[in-house]
Design a protein around this motif. Structure first.
Motif, PDB file in Angstrom:
ATOM      1  N   LEU A  67       0.803  -1.218   0.000  1.00 40.81           N
ATOM      2  CA  LEU A  67       0.000   0.000   0.000  1.00 40.81           C
ATOM      3  C   LEU A  67       0.839   1.272   0.000  1.00 40.81           C
ATOM      4  CD1 LEU A  67      -2.671  -1.078   2.666  1.00 40.81           C
ATOM      5  CD2 LEU A  67      -2.906  -1.147   0.174  1.00 40.81           C
ATOM      6  N   ILE A  68       1.929   1.248   0.730  1.00 39.67           N
ATOM      7  CA  ILE A  68       2.720   2.465   0.911  1.00 39.67           C
ATOM      8  C   ILE A  68       3.604   2.732  -0.300  1.00 39.67           C
ATOM      9  CG2 ILE A  68       4.547   3.548   2.276  1.00 39.67           C
ATOM     10  CD1 ILE A  68       3.462   2.100   4.718  1.00 39.67           C
ATOM     11  N   VAL A  69       3.516   3.943  -0.799  1.00 48.49           N
ATOM     12  CA  VAL A  69       4.432   4.424  -1.834  1.00 48.49           C
ATOM     13  C   VAL A  69       5.187   5.601  -1.217  1.00 48.49           C
ATOM     14  CG1 VAL A  69       4.695   5.369  -4.147  1.00 48.49           C
ATOM     15  CG2 VAL A  69       2.841   3.733  -3.659  1.00 48.49           C
ATOM     16  N   ALA A  70       6.437   5.383  -0.897  1.00 47.71           N
ATOM     17  CA  ALA A  70       7.222   6.404  -0.189  1.00 47.71           C
ATOM     18  C   ALA A  70       7.208   7.728  -0.929  1.00 47.71           C
ATOM     19  CB  ALA A  70       8.659   5.910  -0.006  1.00 47.71           C
ATOM     20  N   GLU A  71       6.998   8.797  -0.175  1.00 52.42           N
ATOM     21  CA  GLU A  71       7.051  10.167  -0.699  1.00 52.42           C
ATOM     22  C   GLU A  71       5.930  10.491  -1.682  1.00 52.42           C
ATOM     23  OE1 GLU A  71      10.320  12.173  -0.404  1.00 52.42           O
ATOM     24  OE2 GLU A  71      10.910  10.789   1.147  1.00 52.42           O
ATOM     25  N   ASN A  72       4.901   9.631  -1.733  1.00 53.49           N
ATOM     26  CA  ASN A  72       3.796   9.883  -2.665  1.00 53.49           C
ATOM     27  C   ASN A  72       2.481   9.529  -1.964  1.00 53.49           C
ATOM     28  OD1 ASN A  72       1.910  10.018  -4.771  1.00 53.49           O
ATOM     29  ND2 ASN A  72       3.376   9.290  -6.290  1.00 53.49           N
ATOM     30  N   VAL A  73       1.917  10.505  -1.250  1.00 49.06           N
ATOM     31  CA  VAL A  73       0.727  10.231  -0.449  1.00 49.06           C
ATOM     32  C   VAL A  73      -0.491   9.923  -1.310  1.00 49.06           C
ATOM     33  CG1 VAL A  73       1.542  11.575   1.518  1.00 49.06           C
ATOM     34  CG2 VAL A  73       0.182  12.700  -0.251  1.00 49.06           C
ATOM     35  N   MET A  74      -0.579  10.516  -2.481  1.00 43.81           N
ATOM     36  CA  MET A  74      -1.716  10.264  -3.347  1.00 43.81           C
ATOM     37  C   MET A  74      -1.689   8.825  -3.872  1.00 43.81           C
ATOM     38  SD  MET A  74      -3.939  12.607  -3.451  1.00 43.81           S
ATOM     39  CE  MET A  74      -4.888  11.999  -4.852  1.00 43.81           C
ATOM     40  N   ALA A  75      -0.513   8.354  -4.231  1.00 44.05           N
ATOM     41  CA  ALA A  75      -0.393   6.969  -4.699  1.00 44.05           C
ATOM     42  C   ALA A  75      -0.752   6.004  -3.572  1.00 44.05           C
ATOM     43  CB  ALA A  75       1.021   6.700  -5.205  1.00 44.05           C
ATOM     44  N   THR A  76      -0.313   6.321  -2.344  1.00 40.22           N
ATOM     45  CA  THR A  76      -0.662   5.491  -1.197  1.00 40.22           C
ATOM     46  C   THR A  76      -2.169   5.488  -0.968  1.00 40.22           C
ATOM     47  OG1 THR A  76       1.462   5.915  -0.116  1.00 40.22           O
ATOM     48  CG2 THR A  76      -0.337   5.185   1.291  1.00 40.22           C
ATOM     49  N   ALA A  77      -2.787   6.676  -1.040  1.00 38.84           N
ATOM     50  CA  ALA A  77      -4.231   6.783  -0.854  1.00 38.84           C
ATOM     51  C   ALA A  77      -4.983   5.994  -1.926  1.00 38.84           C
ATOM     52  CB  ALA A  77      -4.663   8.243  -0.871  1.00 38.84           C
ATOM     53  N   ASN A  78      -4.537   6.078  -3.152  1.00 39.41           N
ATOM     54  CA  ASN A  78      -5.180   5.331  -4.233  1.00 39.41           C
ATOM     55  C   ASN A  78      -5.073   3.828  -4.006  1.00 39.41           C
ATOM     56  OD1 ASN A  78      -5.962   7.650  -5.627  1.00 39.41           O
ATOM     57  ND2 ASN A  78      -4.049   7.747  -6.801  1.00 39.41           N
ATOM     58  N   ASN A  79      -3.931   3.397  -3.478  1.00 44.49           N
ATOM     59  CA  ASN A  79      -3.768   1.975  -3.168  1.00 44.49           C
ATOM     60  C   ASN A  79      -4.744   1.533  -2.081  1.00 44.49           C
ATOM     61  OD1 ASN A  79      -1.743   1.575  -5.026  1.00 44.49           O
ATOM     62  ND2 ASN A  79      -0.078   1.890  -3.566  1.00 44.49           N
ATOM     63  N   ILE A  80      -4.966   2.419  -1.090  1.00 43.37           N
ATOM     64  CA  ILE A  80      -5.910   2.093  -0.014  1.00 43.37           C
ATOM     65  C   ILE A  80      -7.327   2.004  -0.561  1.00 43.37           C
ATOM     66  CG2 ILE A  80      -6.927   2.924   2.143  1.00 43.37           C
ATOM     67  CD1 ILE A  80      -4.192   4.193   2.775  1.00 43.37           C
ATOM     68  N   VAL A  81      -7.693   2.965  -1.387  1.00 41.43           N
ATOM     69  CA  VAL A  81      -9.034   2.968  -1.976  1.00 41.43           C
ATOM     70  C   VAL A  81      -9.268   1.700  -2.791  1.00 41.43           C
ATOM     71  CG1 VAL A  81     -10.548   4.124  -3.631  1.00 41.43           C
ATOM     72  CG2 VAL A  81      -9.228   5.479  -1.989  1.00 41.43           C
ATOM     73  N   ALA A  82      -8.234   1.280  -3.520  1.00 41.76           N
ATOM     74  CA  ALA A  82      -8.362   0.100  -4.382  1.00 41.76           C
ATOM     75  C   ALA A  82      -8.233  -1.212  -3.619  1.00 41.76           C
ATOM     76  CB  ALA A  82      -7.306   0.159  -5.485  1.00 41.76           C
ATOM     77  N   ASN A  83      -7.685  -1.146  -2.400  1.00 43.52           N
ATOM     78  CA  ASN A  83      -7.442  -2.377  -1.624  1.00 43.52           C
ATOM     79  C   ASN A  83      -7.882  -2.188  -0.175  1.00 43.52           C
ATOM     80  OD1 ASN A  83      -5.594  -4.044  -3.633  1.00 43.52           O
ATOM     81  ND2 ASN A  83      -4.801  -1.946  -3.613  1.00 43.52           N
ATOM     82  N   GLN A  84      -9.127  -1.753   0.011  1.00 43.36           N
ATOM     83  CA  GLN A  84      -9.599  -1.448   1.360  1.00 43.36           C
ATOM     84  C   GLN A  84      -9.614  -2.670   2.272  1.00 43.36           C
ATOM     85  OE1 GLN A  84     -12.771   1.154   2.335  1.00 43.36           O
ATOM     86  NE2 GLN A  84     -12.587   2.366   0.465  1.00 43.36           N
ATOM     87  N   LEU A  85      -9.950  -3.825   1.718  1.00 38.54           N
ATOM     88  CA  LEU A  85      -9.967  -5.037   2.546  1.00 38.54           C
ATOM     89  C   LEU A  85      -8.572  -5.333   3.080  1.00 38.54           C
ATOM     90  CD1 LEU A  85     -11.368  -7.479   3.755  1.00 38.54           C
ATOM     91  CD2 LEU A  85     -10.986  -8.692   1.581  1.00 38.54           C
ATOM     92  N   LEU A  86      -7.570  -5.186   2.229  1.00 45.20           N
ATOM     93  CA  LEU A  86      -6.185  -5.408   2.650  1.00 45.20           C
ATOM     94  C   LEU A  86      -5.802  -4.428   3.752  1.00 45.20           C
ATOM     95  CD1 LEU A  86      -3.683  -7.143   1.972  1.00 45.20           C
ATOM     96  CD2 LEU A  86      -2.964  -5.323   0.406  1.00 45.20           C
ATOM     97  N   PHE A  87      -6.212  -3.166   3.592  1.00 45.42           N
ATOM     98  CA  PHE A  87      -5.929  -2.145   4.593  1.00 45.42           C
ATOM     99  C   PHE A  87      -6.599  -2.496   5.922  1.00 45.42           C
ATOM    100  CE2 PHE A  87      -6.803   2.213   6.372  1.00 45.42           C
ATOM    101  CZ  PHE A  87      -5.498   2.513   6.694  1.00 45.42           C
ATOM    102  N   ARG A  88      -7.841  -2.971   5.863  1.00 44.37           N
ATOM    103  CA  ARG A  88      -8.559  -3.350   7.086  1.00 44.37           C
ATOM    104  C   ARG A  88      -7.924  -4.571   7.746  1.00 44.37           C
ATOM    105  NH1 ARG A  88     -13.564  -0.802   7.585  1.00 44.37           N
ATOM    106  NH2 ARG A  88     -14.184   0.427   5.744  1.00 44.37           N
ATOM    107  N   ILE A  89      -7.431  -5.484   6.936  1.00 45.85           N
ATOM    108  CA  ILE A  89      -6.716  -6.642   7.490  1.00 45.85           C
ATOM    109  C   ILE A  89      -5.471  -6.174   8.235  1.00 45.85           C
ATOM    110  CG2 ILE A  89      -5.344  -8.682   6.875  1.00 45.85           C
ATOM    111  CD1 ILE A  89      -7.347  -9.172   4.602  1.00 45.85           C
ATOM    112  N   GLY A  90      -4.768  -5.216   7.637  1.00 46.45           N
ATOM    113  CA  GLY A  90      -3.577  -4.677   8.295  1.00 46.45           C
ATOM    114  C   GLY A  90      -3.905  -4.036   9.632  1.00 46.45           C
TER     115      GLY A  90
END
Length: 244
Positions: free
Chosen positions: A39-62
């Motif tokens: 999920l984390i893209v260093a130095e790129n908060v928008m890319a990280t946010a997009n990853n969370i939006v696209a993988n919310q279940l993974l984020f919730r598992i974390g």
């Protein structure tokens, strides 16, 4: 009879502590490898946010894994307290309290992430923030995950230095191993303060290796030692009798 009960409770706590040392090391490792790093893209908060939006279940598992870890820290703290309170009850209690603070702050960090995710999914908040602003907020929080955890790591360094010191005094485990524990978690404490005072140095890869690898190695060794070798109760009893 009392000594027998104490000895039995100690031995049970030793197995629990051994397992929890390994659990508290391996679970965050797998959480980073299979969840956060995706999920984390260093130095790129928008890319990280997009990853969370696209993988919310993974984020919730974390987040769930991190909550379980917070509960696991309490189990480890109680086990170590039971093992080491005959050595010095006051110091063992102090370390227990610091461990509880560590677990509480870690759980609070998960709560912040959960609230941020609710903002991201709540249509009502769009009237106050734009979707882009909400994504930046959530992405920022996850990108600063390690920095946020520097706060509970301060208490991790403190509580494990005290627990390791009590192991050293008691001779329950080899003193060289206990000494390595004191050194390892002193490094954790220093590195956590570096994140607060001089983050540009704390984030250097070489410093992350130098300050974190010893504690990981210690947790593996002591976890396996407590599981398969246990503690030398006789050595501990001799120390307690001398101290009395």
């Amino acid at each position: 009879m009392t000594n027998s009960i104490t000895d039995t409770s100690q031995r049970k706590a030793v197995r629990v502590a051994g397992f929890m040392f390994l659990f508290s090391l391996m679970v965050p490792f797998f959480n980073w490898t299979f969840v956060l790093s995706k999920l984390i893209v260093a130095e790129n908060v928008m890319a990280t946010a997009n990853n969370i939006v696209a993988n919310q279940l993974l984020f919730r598992i974390g987040m769930t894994i991190e909550l379980i870890m917070s509960a696991g820290l309490i189990v480890l703290a109680l086990a170590l307290y039971i093992i080491l309170k005959p050595v010095n009850k006051n110091l063992a209690l102090l370390a227990l309290l610091w461990k509880l603070v560590e677990a509480t702050i870690a759980a609070a960090i998960v709560l912040v992430s959960f609230i941020a995710l609710q903002f991201l999914n709540g249509d009502a908040y769009v009237t106050v923030f734009t979707p882009e602003q909400l994504q930046v907020l959530v992405g920022f929080l996850l990108n600063e995950h390690t920095a946020l955890y520097s706060i509970p790591m301060v208490f991790l360094g403190l509580d494990m230095m005290v627990f390791s010191y009590l192991f050293f005094k008691s001779k329950y485990i080899p003193r060289i191993l206990a000494s390595f524990g004191i050194l390892s978690f002193a490094l954790i404490f220093i590195h956590a303060l570096m994140y607060i005072l001089a983050p540009e140095y704390a984030t250097m890869p070489i410093n992350q290796v130098l300050f974190w690898v010893p504690s990981g190695l210690f947790e593996i060794i002591i976890g396996l030692w407590l599981l398969f070798k246990g503690i030398n109760v006789q050595q501990g009893d001799d120390y307690i009798e001398e101290a009395a």
